[in-house]
Each structure stands twice: as C-alpha cells, then as structure tokens.
Design a protein around this motif. Structure first.
Motif, PDB file in Angstrom:
ATOM      1  N   ALA A 140      32.406  62.993 -63.273  1.00  0.00           N
ATOM      2  CA  ALA A 140      33.757  62.261 -62.470  1.00  0.00           C
ATOM      3  C   ALA A 140      33.250  60.949 -62.195  1.00  0.00           C
ATOM      4  O   ALA A 140      32.411  60.856 -61.014  1.00  0.00           O
ATOM      5  CB  ALA A 140      34.570  62.961 -61.392  1.00  0.00           C
ATOM      6  N   GLY A 141      34.096  60.097 -62.569  1.00  0.00           N
ATOM      7  CA  GLY A 141      33.531  59.041 -62.067  1.00  0.00           C
ATOM      8  C   GLY A 141      33.895  57.582 -63.151  1.00  0.00           C
ATOM      9  O   GLY A 141      35.092  58.079 -63.947  1.00  0.00           O
ATOM     10  N   HIS A 142      33.743  56.411 -62.759  1.00  0.00           N
ATOM     11  CA  HIS A 142      33.999  55.415 -63.480  1.00  0.00           C
ATOM     12  C   HIS A 142      32.733  55.109 -64.802  1.00  0.00           C
ATOM     13  O   HIS A 142      33.166  54.061 -65.945  1.00  0.00           O
ATOM     14  CB  HIS A 142      34.278  54.064 -63.053  1.00  0.00           C
ATOM     15  CG  HIS A 142      32.899  53.593 -61.758  1.00  0.00           C
ATOM     16  ND1 HIS A 142      30.587  53.761 -62.995  1.00  0.00           N
ATOM     17  CD2 HIS A 142      32.232  53.079 -60.976  1.00  0.00           C
ATOM     18  CE1 HIS A 142      30.427  53.648 -61.919  1.00  0.00           C
ATOM     19  NE2 HIS A 142      31.272  52.898 -60.950  1.00  0.00           N
ATOM     20  N   GLN A 199      33.493  50.008 -65.216  1.00  0.00           N
ATOM     21  CA  GLN A 199      34.120  49.348 -64.292  1.00  0.00           C
ATOM     22  C   GLN A 199      34.994  48.194 -64.820  1.00  0.00           C
ATOM     23  O   GLN A 199      36.887  48.945 -65.345  1.00  0.00           O
ATOM     24  CB  GLN A 199      33.452  49.061 -63.067  1.00  0.00           C
ATOM     25  CG  GLN A 199      32.990  49.729 -62.426  1.00  0.00           C
ATOM     26  CD  GLN A 199      31.949  49.282 -60.927  1.00  0.00           C
ATOM     27  OE1 GLN A 199      32.690  47.958 -60.842  1.00  0.00           O
ATOM     28  NE2 GLN A 199      31.613  49.820 -60.424  1.00  0.00           N
ATOM     29  N   VAL A 239      42.832  52.874 -63.655  1.00  0.00           N
ATOM     30  CA  VAL A 239      43.054  53.834 -63.984  1.00  0.00           C
ATOM     31  C   VAL A 239      41.415  53.352 -62.738  1.00  0.00           C
ATOM     32  O   VAL A 239      40.677  52.830 -63.114  1.00  0.00           O
ATOM     33  CB  VAL A 239      42.086  55.897 -64.456  1.00  0.00           C
ATOM     34  CG1 VAL A 239      43.304  55.818 -65.157  1.00  0.00           C
ATOM     35  CG2 VAL A 239      40.767  54.710 -65.140  1.00  0.00           C
ATOM     36  N   ALA A 240      41.144  54.422 -61.271  1.00  0.00           N
ATOM     37  CA  ALA A 240      39.680  53.966 -60.877  1.00  0.00           C
ATOM     38  C   ALA A 240      38.731  54.129 -61.340  1.00  0.00           C
ATOM     39  O   ALA A 240      37.909  54.455 -61.410  1.00  0.00           O
ATOM     40  CB  ALA A 240      40.018  54.616 -59.365  1.00  0.00           C
ATOM     41  N   ALA A 241      38.940  55.950 -61.962  1.00  0.00           N
ATOM     42  CA  ALA A 241      37.947  56.332 -62.583  1.00  0.00           C
ATOM     43  C   ALA A 241      38.423  57.661 -63.444  1.00  0.00           C
ATOM     44  O   ALA A 241      39.381  57.792 -63.379  1.00  0.00           O
ATOM     45  CB  ALA A 241      37.484  57.335 -61.146  1.00  0.00           C
ATOM     46  N   PRO A 266      32.268  53.050 -55.310  1.00  0.00           N
ATOM     47  CA  PRO A 266      31.568  52.914 -56.644  1.00  0.00           C
ATOM     48  C   PRO A 266      31.264  54.034 -57.225  1.00  0.00           C
ATOM     49  O   PRO A 266      31.436  54.257 -58.502  1.00  0.00           O
ATOM     50  CB  PRO A 266      30.668  51.827 -56.765  1.00  0.00           C
ATOM     51  CG  PRO A 266      29.886  51.972 -55.447  1.00  0.00           C
ATOM     52  CD  PRO A 266      30.725  52.419 -54.668  1.00  0.00           C
ATOM     53  N   LEU A 267      31.053  55.280 -56.805  1.00  0.00           N
ATOM     54  CA  LEU A 267      30.069  56.473 -57.917  1.00  0.00           C
ATOM     55  C   LEU A 267      31.518  57.365 -57.607  1.00  0.00           C
ATOM     56  O   LEU A 267      31.225  57.588 -59.164  1.00  0.00           O
ATOM     57  CB  LEU A 267      29.571  57.103 -56.448  1.00  0.00           C
ATOM     58  CG  LEU A 267      28.864  58.342 -56.818  1.00  0.00           C
ATOM     59  CD1 LEU A 267      27.283  58.023 -58.202  1.00  0.00           C
ATOM     60  CD2 LEU A 267      28.011  59.374 -56.424  1.00  0.00           C
ATOM     61  N   CYS A 268      32.262  57.870 -57.607  1.00  0.00           N
ATOM     62  CA  CYS A 268      33.945  58.144 -57.428  1.00  0.00           C
ATOM     63  C   CYS A 268      35.014  57.550 -58.046  1.00  0.00           C
ATOM     64  O   CYS A 268      35.578  57.470 -58.275  1.00  0.00           O
ATOM     65  CB  CYS A 268      33.325  58.524 -57.084  1.00  0.00           C
ATOM     66  SG  CYS A 268      34.148  59.101 -55.388  1.00  0.00           S
ATOM     67  N   GLY A 269      34.691  55.331 -57.434  1.00  0.00           N
ATOM     68  CA  GLY A 269      36.099  55.200 -57.863  1.00  0.00           C
ATOM     69  C   GLY A 269      37.059  55.341 -56.494  1.00  0.00           C
ATOM     70  O   GLY A 269      38.039  54.607 -56.773  1.00  0.00           O
ATOM     71  N   ASP A 270      36.383  55.633 -54.845  1.00  0.00           N
ATOM     72  CA  ASP A 270      36.866  56.097 -54.285  1.00  0.00           C
ATOM     73  C   ASP A 270      37.370  53.901 -53.722  1.00  0.00           C
ATOM     74  O   ASP A 270      36.576  53.472 -53.422  1.00  0.00           O
ATOM     75  CB  ASP A 270      37.121  56.602 -53.039  1.00  0.00           C
ATOM     76  CG  ASP A 270      36.846  58.112 -53.620  1.00  0.00           C
ATOM     77  OD1 ASP A 270      37.087  58.667 -54.718  1.00  0.00           O
ATOM     78  OD2 ASP A 270      36.130  58.775 -52.453  1.00  0.00           O
ATOM     79  N   GLU A 271      38.334  54.097 -53.364  1.00  0.00           N
ATOM     80  CA  GLU A 271      39.189  52.321 -52.695  1.00  0.00           C
ATOM     81  C   GLU A 271      40.313  53.143 -51.877  1.00  0.00           C
ATOM     82  O   GLU A 271      40.900  53.731 -51.975  1.00  0.00           O
ATOM     83  CB  GLU A 271      39.950  51.610 -53.886  1.00  0.00           C
ATOM     84  CG  GLU A 271      39.176  51.529 -55.041  1.00  0.00           C
ATOM     85  CD  GLU A 271      39.932  50.533 -56.167  1.00  0.00           C
ATOM     86  OE1 GLU A 271      39.810  50.197 -57.090  1.00  0.00           O
ATOM     87  OE2 GLU A 271      41.363  50.720 -55.892  1.00  0.00           O
ATOM     88  N   ARG A 286      43.298  54.093 -53.569  1.00  0.00           N
ATOM     89  CA  ARG A 286      43.262  55.806 -53.660  1.00  0.00           C
ATOM     90  C   ARG A 286      42.187  55.990 -53.882  1.00  0.00           C
ATOM     91  O   ARG A 286      40.998  55.432 -53.815  1.00  0.00           O
ATOM     92  CB  ARG A 286      44.261  55.218 -55.123  1.00  0.00           C
ATOM     93  CG  ARG A 286      43.281  54.462 -56.588  1.00  0.00           C
ATOM     94  CD  ARG A 286      43.546  54.150 -57.643  1.00  0.00           C
ATOM     95  NE  ARG A 286      42.900  52.608 -57.961  1.00  0.00           N
ATOM     96  CZ  ARG A 286      43.367  52.623 -59.644  1.00  0.00           C
ATOM     97  NH1 ARG A 286      44.920  53.406 -60.192  1.00  0.00           N
ATOM     98  NH2 ARG A 286      42.336  51.332 -60.167  1.00  0.00           N
TER      99      ARG A 286
END
Lengths: 414, 144
Positions: free
Chosen positions: A368-370, A374, A382-384, B37-42, B64
């Motif tokens: 799960a992630g980018h 990025q 999407v953020a991830a 940045p690891l999981c894209g939480d902002e 998000r």
C-alpha cells in the motif's frame, strides 16, 4: 497441424523451493502478493551462498592463496552468468552495483555530469520509479539541462505522440525509462523509444529492475546503451545489482566511486583507472551476494523466462477478472497481455493502508502506498494505491483469498 | 476481541467516517501541511486563535489518508479545542495515544501522529518559536 506448446510452469511445485512458505502468518498460510517490491528466495540461492561462505569465502582480486582464488572464481563466474542473462556481448560490460538504483546513479553521474548542459534535454516518463526519475531530474538541474517527462494515457501507457514535441524543446541527449512499470506493470515499447532516442542522437538508459524477473532480456535486441537491474527482485539476494553498458561509452566515462580496485596506478599527483568492469567497482563488493545473484540466474533459466512471463500474464488476467467483481473498484494499467504480474487498484473510501492492514490479518501481504512513483500517483488522481504483484510461486488460490479479503475490508470500512 | 476490533475500534471508525472539524479554514491564524510519504497520508491543519491570541478557538483539518491518520486528527481537533497554543505546542504524544487507545505498530504510529505533529508545526510557525527537537528543519512537514 502445428500445435503450439507453450512452456508451462508448475507454481504449486515451485513453492516447495521457497522455505518462507513453510510458515503461517496470523495463523494463515502466507499469501505473498508483494513480489514487485522484492521476491522471495529459493533454497537453491540460499544454499549457493551458504556453501560459498562455508567453503570458498575470501576477498576477490586480492590474495594469491587458494581461498581468494576460489572466491574470485565464484564472483567472476556469477558475472558471466548475469552478463549472459541479458545477452551482453562481453562480460567486461557488466558492472556489479549495489542495486538498480545505484546502477542508474552511476550513469547519471558518470555520464550525465560530463555530457549534459544548457540546451540539452533529459527525458524520463510519468511511469518511472523515483530511482530513475530523481537522478535524472537532479543531474539535469546540476548541469543546466532541461528535464522532461513523457506523459501516459488513462491506461497507464506511454503517449509516444508526445515525443515530437519533446524533441522540439532542445537537444535530447538521454532518454531513460523503465521497461516494466513497478507501479502498474505496464510493459513499455522500449525498442521504439530506443529508436527514437538514437534518431535524436541521445543515449537510451533502460531501467529493467522490474523487467528482469519477468521476461527474457536481450540488450542487443533492445539496442539500448545502458540497462540497470537488481538481484533481489529476481530470486537473488538484496545488496547486489548490475549495470550493463556499451563498452565505448563505459571506456569514455569518468569513474563514479573512487577507491581500491578501480585504480590502475596511483601516484602522488595522479591516478589512472583500471580496465572495465573494475573501473566502476571501487571497494570490496557484495561477494557472496554476487554468487547468489548467479545462482538466481541459474534458477530462473532452469524454469524459463518465457514460462514465467506466461504464468504472470495468466495470473494478471485471472486477478483482473476476479477483482472486477468488487463494487466500485478502480484497476489501473493496461490489459493483462501488456502487463507483468502487477495489479494496482483503488477502492473508493478505503485507504490502501487500511486494506493492507486488514489483509495482513488473513496472512495476505500486499503493498500500500505510492510505490516510489509520486508523479504517477498525482497523474492517476490518487494519493496511493493498493498493489498485488505475482511471481513464479504465486498460485490462483492466493488471488481468491485476496478477493475474499477485499470483500471483508469493504464490509468493515465501506 | 479480534485484531480488527482492537485496531478499528468503533470510536475510530466513527471519527473516520464522520470526521470532526473537517474542512478548509480561510484566514487561519496558523496552518501547516503534513504528509506521510510512506503511505500517502496528507493533512493540512488550520487554527484560529481567540481574542487573547493564544487560546485555540477553532481547529480544522483537510486532507486524505488512512482510517488511523484521519480519525486521530479528528480526535485531536476535539482534544485541543479551548486549550492554550503554548500547551498544545508541547503536548505529549502519549496524551493523544491514550485518547486513541489502540495498539499501534511503528508504521501505524506515524499515521496516528501525523495530525499532532502537523498541528505543532503550525503553532510554532505562527508563534515564531523554534520547532522542538525532531521537528527542526521542517517547514511543511514530511514524516518518513
């Protein structure tokens, strides 16, 4: 009538080679669906490394004693295997690095600093991993060259129509792109891109980190100038990777890391460089890891890269078909026949991190992630994403468990 | 209690699905952006001070991310309402963790702390006070 006989692999049988599958995670059999980040290791590789440490370990290219000779033979024997794996014209063109990342950095620094400048253009794509994106962005910035990206379409495939516009923005000197996208699994048209790069008078750098585990590589057929890949994604140990480069380019390039082994003659006022490939291999290398890298090449060759590629296409098709049943799911990337065994997806309202956590409790490992992409995540809006990726030991039953798990996630959080 | 219920407690799911103080604040007195940045939480946090320019009158957040990061930030907005900026700027992370009340692995801890760390950065920026150890060097925060 000719009957097409595709080589088939038996994933159920191959799993027995991987000790990691002998355990349970949270009381469930391990479904390792994150091979794109790193692959698991077969006993054949682990045994080769252990045997090397127990019988042949010493430093390479140093001593005159028996152990050092054995160590050197193991290390150089592995180089020959790895060079043959990508059909390199010569072993001298195959440089050991720590990783694919270091291999790309080697080219970006040692070639880029001397060959890029104002008015020049370095080209990567929106699909590229940070390991290929960031070095070229950085070196372009350092040298005053401009840095441009090839866009992708909604299928996650390169928009080659944009190349002419890129060419009009300056002298394109380097095109660097991945052969297989780690985030979406897209198999990119590298031959076409290489032909275009050469028309511009540019060099072509191929990031094959995600391609090497999945399809047969041939640097002569690709006609590229550099190709970077790493051992850990293809059943070998982490800590070692490789750069193949054209001899005439490597000969002309400045060194990258400086120190022992890469020198020819050191005087108080001047040092000259060793011959290829040692010119680029300063310091004590990852010796046993190189031997493991060679054993991984043997292991994959024994199974056959065509069989592995076929297996992954089948798994990708199966997974996309099954996962499409999930209400609201958005699956990214091209059709299964144009992708490696990688499926990235988004379920609205459910963050990938939560999905991955809940799946882990059922013994299912997904990323799960980018995915170190990025700019691509922003392009997809999407953020991830959550990513399931498959390899030669993946079985359809694991994909069934993934789909079942995703239904569970939706019930819990949706 | 099974693993799911331990981590995704009802109160966490409630805050995730109905976040308190969610939205953008125009003309905030303090704000900062944080990302994991690891999981894209902002997360972006906005603060409005009261007449004494120190009491936190209103906190809002936008962004998000995963259930843990968003629920923790939502709970944080309730916790700090009416408190002095100077207290919150040195708020111990355990106070928030007690409130969240779930076992967290090191990776999920980063998700849970994103809101608080971002809020602290916003307050220190607004007050011109130096960032505490560990946050120095960050303007817009990146936890990695």
């Amino acid at each position: 009538m000719a009957i097409e006989t595709r080589p088939k692999l038996d994933a159920h049988k191959l799993r027995a080679d991987f000790p990691i599958f002998e355990q349970q995670i949270h009381g469930k059999p391990l479904a390792y669906l994150d091979s794109a980040v790193t692959s698991q290791k077969p006993r054949q590789v682990l045994d080769a490394m252990r045997d090397f440490y127990e019988t042949s370990y010493g430093n390479v290219h140093r001593g005159v004693y028996t152990l050092s000779e054995r160590a050197t033979a193991g290390f150089e024997g592995a180089r020959a295997k790895v060079a043959a794996f990508v059909n390199a014209p010569s072993e001298r063109e195959l440089i050991y690095t720590r990783s694919a990342t270091e291999a790309i950095n080697l080219v970006a620094y040692a070639w880029g600093l001397d060959n890029l400048g104002p008015g020049d253009v370095a080209v990567v794509s929106e699909l590229d991993h940070h390991s290929n994106f960031v070095p070229w962005q950085y070196i372009a910035g350092r040298t005053g060259a401009s840095f441009r990206t090839i866009p992708i379409d909604d299928n996650g495939e390169l928009v080659l129509d944009s190349l002419d516009e890129l060419a009009s923005s300056g002298r394109v000197k380097v095109v660097a792109n991945n052969l297989v996208s780690n985030a979406l699994g897209t198999i990119n048209p590298i031959e076409q891109l290489t032909a275009w790069a050469h028309e511009q008078g540019a060099i072509m750098v191929v990031d094959a980190a995600q391609a090497a585990p999945h399809l047969a590589l041939d640097v002569q057929a690709l006609d590229c100038d550099f190709l970077a890949f790493s051992s850990h994604k293809m059943c070998g140990p982490s800590g070692v990777g490789a750069l193949w480069g054209r001899r005439e380019l490597l000969e002309k390039m400045s060194p990258f890391n400086l120190g022992g082994q890469m020198i020819h003659k050191v005087d108080l006022d001047k040092t000259t460089w060793n011959e290829l490939p040692y010119k680029f291999e300063a310091g004590t290398p990852a010796i046993a890891e190189a031997v493991g890298f060679g054993a991984a090449v043997d292991y994959l060759n024994e199974i056959g890269l065509d069989a592995i590629e076929q297996h992954e296409h089948e798994l990708a098709a199966y997974a996309i078909d099954k996962m499409s049943e999930i209400d609201g799911i958005r699956i990214f990337g091209p059709p299964p026949d144009r992708r490696a065994g990688i499926v990235s997806f988004d379920i609205p309202g459910i963050h990938p991190h939560d999905a991955a956590q809940i799946l882990d409790w059922d013994g299912i490992a997904v990323r799960a992630g980018h995915h170190c992409t990025q700019p691509l995540m922003r392009r997809l809006g999407v953020a991830a994403t959550t990513r399931a990726s498959f390899y030669l030991y993946t079985i359809p039953e694991e994909i069934d468990r993934l789909v079942e798990g995703l239904h569970k996630v939706k019930r819990a959080l949706g | 209690m099974n693993e799911f219920d331990q981590l995704y407690r009802e109160v966490i799911l409630d805050h995730y699905k109905n976040p308190r103080g969610h939205g953008v604040m125009e003309d905030a007195d303090a704000d900062a952006e944080g990302m994991n940045p690891l999981c894209g939480d902002e997360v972006t946090i906005y603060v409005r001070f009261g007449e004494d320019s120190d009491t936190i009158d209103e906190v809002k957040f936008s962004g998000r991310g995963c259930a843990i990061s968003q629920a923790a930030t939502s709970m944080l907005t309730e916790m700090v309402q009416g408190k002095k900026a100077s207290e919150v700027a040195v708020l111990d992370k355990d106070e928030l963790l007690d409130e969240i009340g779930i076992p967290l692995t090191p990776i999920r801890l980063k998700c849970a702390m994103l809101g608080l760390t971002t809020l602290k950065v916003a307050l220190h920026k607004a007050k011109g006070t130096p960032l505490p150890q560990g946050l120095a060097g960050y303007d817009d925060l990146e936890l990695s």
